[in-house]
Design an enzyme around this catalytic site. Structure first.
Site, short mmCIF file in Angstrom:
data_model
loop_
_atom_site.label_atom_id
_atom_site.label_comp_id
_atom_site.label_asym_id
_atom_site.label_seq_id
_atom_site.Cartn_x
_atom_site.Cartn_y
_atom_site.Cartn_z
CG ASP A 516 -0.17 -0.01 2.54
OD1 ASP A 516 0.87 -0.70 2.61
OD2 ASP A 516 -0.61 0.65 3.49
NE ARG A 520 0.53 4.25 6.35
CZ ARG A 520 -0.46 4.86 5.72
NH1 ARG A 520 -0.43 6.17 5.53
NH2 ARG A 520 -1.50 4.17 5.28
CD GLU A 522 -1.09 0.58 6.69
OE1 GLU A 522 -2.19 0.14 6.35
OE2 GLU A 522 -0.89 1.78 6.95
CG ASP A 529 -4.31 -0.01 -1.26
OD1 ASP A 529 -5.07 -0.55 -0.43
OD2 ASP A 529 -3.75 1.07 -1.04
CD GLU A 795 -3.07 6.52 3.14
OE1 GLU A 795 -3.61 5.53 3.66
OE2 GLU A 795 -2.11 7.13 3.66
#
Length: 926
Positions: A516, A520, A522, A529, A795
């Site tokens: 994604d 960060r 994640e 996505d 995003e």
């Protein structure tokens, strides 16, 4: 030929008493005629080109299929347009001329297929090296020459092929309850061995629970491969890599070595705490050496290997960076004659038969490019910031003056706000590298076992007596090694920048799995996505192998009740799934089939598709979905406030039911392709039931939503998923356009609605409105991000602004590809190329013209070759240059033009809307 005629004449004149001679001579005449004709036809057209196996592999080493699929193209420099037949031969020897193919000869097969032809011989086995070639017949029955033979060498296909054992440092042994710091400290392995014969071939088969960096005799086995073997569901399957070491070994002593770190296997993933994801990294390697005398030698990981954790890399984490201590360097640790007396013997672990070891089925992450800073900013005695001018993913390489024992710190950021280095959007990801020098000298360093998403690097701790220079740093760009086509350009600067931004978003997030975001805490394979971006990525890059490999992981992660996790591979973080996300199980296989024509992607995933429908049914009541959902994620201007605002205003149940219907429809389409007759009737009935329930539950007689407020996405789902009756389509299109106009011709769509927007408006005859949305400069729009410095897609539509900085609501990744889905319309709308038959064997050509653009050009790569299309506008005259590849046909849909003329080789083509292979120049008035 004259001699043949004489023989025939003699045969006719002989007396009836010698009838047998007549028959004999006539047979001879016929045979000679066939031979002569065969000689006349053989090799009269050029041999096939672009021979590939599987999802685009050319002469692979370490291949994964025991029954390969073959593909090729008709040569461009031939007068043939279509294939009428083919013949494939597969052999264990390259000498096809003197020996018959001993594995498979398809003989002549009357078929136009040039791709995904399944090998029909006995399944190939591990390590086997074979050769294949193909010839074709064209539409006139002319036979081509044989292609040049291509090779396939298989990897180790089963666990039984491994003599090696998993090895690790004793202190990391799971039973000893190792500390988090011990697990996070990389392990260094080495094994010396002797060779006393001439080498024929040497292959290194290697993998890890974690990520590895291998060496042979002090040199990197690969200078470009990084973070290998990649990320799969470790409890189900681990990928292995194969390297050719034939030319890297010598007679006498040799040393095989590797560094091992946790990567995705251990330490924290997502928002989990370190303690939630502690596993012991392990290495598995098997070097197989074949000698010219027919003997062989195997060097495999076992208890005899030496290991230490007392190396210079002290800490490695995907999210938190790497720590390196120069004082702990052990020179020549990976070479011969190194004293490893202080190292320990590795502990071993047997291979678990429940975890499949199989060759990697797509290219690994590699260092693809290097970038230099475009400027240096914010220089002080303490620190300096380098701007690379491009948001990206990878690691830096630094050559910096250092002071002994003064820690050098390397930090990363996607944006600066008012000149300040900003990392809040990295959330808990520390994303920082440290280098502790032991000497006052110029040091060279690049991280090995981490990766960063960044545009800016902040460097501190260097020798402040030196003036920072651009040559202190360079950015090593990393991503899965897929070929990017760079295949769209226009006369509009910002449109070209948007295409570049989407391209960089693709590169940044194709990091072994479709992430994604890459920066960060994640960096997960989010399915929603992926749904948005799978088809655009297929237009933009050779990404089929990447996606099909990820689908294998998806099949492995599907639960017994059919649930598809939110992200693949799954880690135990968010336990529920979402409509519009889990539907990747049906959407991605179908989209890949349409783009490639490869039925195997449907057959491989058909069971998963049906099981996902079972889960949908379990989450529904009277065909209306109650499944949880992220909604139309990050829709702009939501009515709701707080965290609820992130999910948009479209009714959740409407979204879930629409995707339930869509998944049923795509599974039904798949059943028809695969001739699954037993399922077709049931799925047809189910689809109609859901469609009827959707219409009556969510819209009144005037097509106004009964639940929640009217949204663009509600109408987009109804239109694009075929959930309305034909008579209602124009009404729904009108209501959608009204909502867009009420928004001052701006979109109001999030992750689920945006991928559907351009297609729905073009179908409504409003491509002009798509262009208005595309060329908007104000929020929310694609150009808004460009006006605020974007070099990748974001995003949120407003993740950042030069005036206000990052959006205070969070979720502000500046490198997300979901909104890059608009690039699909670059090909299907602006260029106007859409598949009619799967794989573009037949395709529609209907460019959507706009006075926003003077010139546009691009290509679409298909299994049959490259479709090229350029168009230009001068006044109201449109000119189209079109290349139709071999074995394909183009259907013109130019009803929006008048006075159309078509030229081929300067000659008019009249009365045709179906164009055969070749080059065409088309003119018309808009």
């Amino acid at each position: 030929m004259k001699k043949s005629r004489q023989h025939c004449l003699f045969g006719v004149l002989v007396k009836p008493l010698i009838l047998t001679l007549v028959i004999f001579f006539n047979a001879a005449c016929s045979s000679e005629r066939e031979t002569a004709n065969s000689q006349q036809n053989f090799g009269s057209i050029a041999p096939p080109i672009e021979l590939k196996v599987g999802e685009g592999f050319k002469s692979p080493i370490g291949y994964y299929e025991s029954k390969p699929r073959f593909s090729w193209n008709i040569a461009k420099n031939t007068h043939s347009n279509f294939q009428s037949a083919y013949q494939i031969q597969v052999s264990t020897t390259i000498n096809f001329l003197s020996e018959k193919p001993d594995l498979w000869d398809s003989k002549k097969v009357n078929s136009p297929e040039t791709s995904w032809v399944q090998y029909q011989g006995q399944p190939l086995s591990s390590r086997q090296n074979v050769y294949w070639r193909v010839k074709v017949w064209d539409e006139k029955g002319r036979q081509s020459q044989w292609s040049a033979p291509q090779s396939i060498e298989l990897g180790l296909l089963t666990n039984k092929d491994w003599q090696a054992k998993w090895i690790g440092h004793p202190d990391t042994k799971q039973s000893s309850q190792p500390s988090k710091s011990t697990i996070a400290t990389p392990q260094y392995f080495r094994k010396s061995f002797n060779i006393n014969k001439d080498i024929e071939k040497a292959r290194l088969y290697i993998t890890s629970k974690g990520v590895f960096k291998p060496y042979i005799n002090g040199k990197e086995v690969s200078k470009v491969d990084v973070m290998t073997p990649g990320w799969t569901p470790y409890s189900k399957r681990i990928e292995t890599l194969t390297y050719d070491l034939t030319d890297k070994l010598t007679k006498g002593e040799n040393t095989l070595a590797s560094i091992l770190a946790g990567g995705w296997f251990s330490a924290r993933i997502a928002d989990l705490k370190d303690t939630d994801h502690v596993h012991s990294p392990l290495l598995l390697a098997q070097l197989e050496i074949d000698f010219t005398d027919g003997s062989s030698q195997v060097v495999a990981t076992d208890h005899s290997w030496k290991v230490t954790q007392n190396g210079p890399i002290r800490f490695a984490s995907n999210y938190d960076g790497e720590h390196y201590s120069q004082a702990l360097e052990q020179p020549n640790w990976n070479k011969n004659n190194f004293n490893s007396a202080t190292w320990q013997s590795a502990y071993t672990q047997k291979i678990d038969p429940a975890i499949k070891l199989s060759p990697k089925r797509h290219a690994p992450i590699r260092v693809i490019n290097e970038l230099s800073p475009i400027k240096i900013i914010n220089i002080s005695k303490e620190s300096v910031v380098f701007d690379f001018g491009q948001n990206m993913v990878g690691v830096p390489e630094i050559i910096v003056p250092a002071v002994a024992n003064q820690k050098i710190k390397i930090e990363f950021a996607e944006a600066l706000h008012i000149g300040e280095f900003y990392t809040d959007n990295y959330r808990s990801a520390i994303s920082t590298n440290y280098f502790i020098p032991s000497k006052s000298e110029s040091i060279k360093y690049k991280p090995t076992f981490t990766f960063h998403g960044y545009r800016y690097i902040k460097l501190s701790g260097f020798d402040s007596s030196k003036t920072p220079s651009k040559d202190w740093v360079k950015a090593l760009v990393q991503h899965s090694d897929i070929k990017l086509y760079d295949n769209f350009h226009s006369s509009h600067t910002k449109l070209n920048q948007l295409f570049s931004n989407i391209n960089w978003g693709l590169k940044s997030n194709f990091y072994d799995v479709p992430l994604d975001c890459p920066q960060r805490d994640e960096r997960l394979g989010w399915t929603g996505d992926a749904n948005a971006f799978v088809t655009p990525s297929m237009y933009m890059a050779d990404s089929y192998g990447f996606w099909s490999a990820w689908l294998e992981s998806m099949r492995e992660e599907q639960t017994d009740n059919g649930k598809i996790p939110l992200y693949i591979p799954y880690v135990d973080w968010i336990k529920w799934t979402s409509s519009g996300w889990g539907d990747a199980a049906t959407i991605i296989p179908w989209e890949l089939y349409i783009m490639t024509g490869d039925e195997s992607v449907l057959s491989d995933n058909y069971a998963m598709m049906k099981n996902w429908l079972n889960y949908h049914e379990s989450q529904s009541n009277n065909h209306i979905s109650n499944m949880q959902t992220f909604g139309d994620w990050l829709q702009p201007y939501p009515v709701a406030k707080g965290k609820k605002a992130n999910r948009g205003d479209t009714d959740f149940s409407l979204i879930g039911t629409a995707f339930y219907a869509r998944s049923v429809e795509l599974t039904l389409n798949t059943a028809k392709v695969l001739n699954q007759h037993a399922d077709i009737e049931q799925l047809t009935k189910l689809h109609q039931q859901i469609k009827t329930a959707f219409r009556s539950t969510f819209f009144d007689k005037n097509l106004i939503p009964k639940k929640g407020k009217p949204t663009q996405t509600a109408y987009l789902l109804a239109l694009e998923f075929n959930l309305l009756e034909p008579a209602e389509t124009k009404k729904a299109q009108h209501l959608l356009i009204e909502l867009i106009e009420e928004a001052d011709n701006h979109l109001r769509t999030g992750f689920l609605g945006t991928p559907l927007l351009a297609s729905a408006l073009q179908e409504a005859g409003r491509s002009d409105l798509v262009y208005q949305l595309l060329f908007k400069e104000s929020y929310p729009s694609w150009f808004y991000s460009i006006n605020n410095g974007a070099t990748t897609t974001w995003e949120r539509w407003n993740s950042y602004s030069l005036e206000d900085g990052f959006n205070p609501q969070g979720m502000n990744s500046l490198n997300h590809y979901a909104y890059g889905t608009i690039s699909r319309w670059f090909y299907e709308g602006i260029l106007g190329i859409t598949p009619i038959q799967a794989g573009f064997k037949e395709f529609k050509v209907s460019p959507q013209f706009s006075y926003h653009l003077n010139k546009v050009g691009g290509t679409v790569q298909t299994t049959n070759g490259v479709i090229e299309l350029d168009w230009s506008l001068k006044g109201d005259t449109a000119s189209i240059y079109l290349t139709v590849p071999k074995n394909s046909a183009a259907i013109l849909d130019l009803d929006h033009l008048t006075n159309v003329t078509i030229l081929q080789h300067g000659k008019p083509v009249t009365g045709q809307k179906k164009l055969t292979p070749g080059e065409y120049l088309i003119h018309g008035k808009i």
